[in-house]
Enzyme design. Sequence first.
Site, PDB file in Angstrom:
ATOM      1  N   HIS A  83      96.240  30.836  40.930  1.00  0.00           N
ATOM      2  CA  HIS A  83      95.918  30.894  39.598  1.00  0.00           C
ATOM      3  C   HIS A  83      96.659  29.822  38.528  1.00  0.00           C
ATOM      4  O   HIS A  83      96.121  29.221  37.687  1.00  0.00           O
ATOM      5  CB  HIS A  83      96.289  32.199  39.029  1.00  0.00           C
ATOM      6  N   ASP A  87      94.805  27.440  36.206  1.00  0.00           N
ATOM      7  CA  ASP A  87      95.298  27.052  34.834  1.00  0.00           C
ATOM      8  C   ASP A  87      95.501  25.642  34.403  1.00  0.00           C
ATOM      9  O   ASP A  87      95.176  25.005  33.460  1.00  0.00           O
ATOM     10  CB  ASP A  87      96.747  27.582  34.706  1.00  0.00           C
ATOM     11  N   GLU A 113      86.296  29.936  32.216  1.00  0.00           N
ATOM     12  CA  GLU A 113      86.232  28.606  32.690  1.00  0.00           C
ATOM     13  C   GLU A 113      85.109  27.763  31.893  1.00  0.00           C
ATOM     14  O   GLU A 113      84.688  26.596  32.243  1.00  0.00           O
ATOM     15  CB  GLU A 113      85.897  28.151  34.040  1.00  0.00           C
TER      16      GLU A 113
END
Length: 177
Positions: A83, A87, A113
Site C-alpha cells: 500500500h 500511495d 485510483e
Amino acid sequence: ERRVITTAEQFAAHGALALRNAWLLEQVQLLAERDPLTGACNRRTFGRELARHLAHSERSGEPVSLAMFDIDHFKRHNDRYGHQAGDETLRRAAAALSSASRTFDTVARYGGEEFAVIMPGLSPGEALDAVERLREAIAASSDSVRLTASAGVSTFPANARDAESLILSGEAEKSLS
C-alpha cells in the site's frame, strides 16, 4: 512614554494574532479542499468547480471538457508492492497530472485510483490531444514500475447536457481506451 510603548506592544500582539488566525484559516480551507494523500482537489472541490465551469459555459458558449483517468492495474500493483508503494503511485500520478495541466485546469482525485481533470475552453478534439499529453505525463512519472492510465474525455455541451451526464460520458469513454 511608557503608555505609548505599552499600547504599541498591544497593537503588535493583536496584529500578530490576527495574522496567525488568517494563516490558520487558510490552512483549514486548504485541508477542506484537497485530498490529503495526493494534494489534488478532493471530490467536493471537484463538484463545486465543475458546476462553476458549466455555469460559465452556459453563459459564454465556450465548451468545458472533462477527462477521467484510471491508473491501470492498480489493485495488482498494490497487492504486489504494498500500500505504501500504491500511495506513492497515486502521489506521482497526481503530480504528473498537475504539472502537465494548464494552470486554470482543475485536477481532482475522484476516488480510489481515479482522477478527473476539468479543462475549460477545450473543444472535443483539443481535449483528446490534452488527454493524450496527460497520459504520457503519467507514464513518464514512473520510476521503476511502469505506470499507465486509461482515460476518457467528454465535452459540454457537445457530449453532455449537465454535470452528471458529463461525468458518466467520461466514465463510459474511459472503459473504451
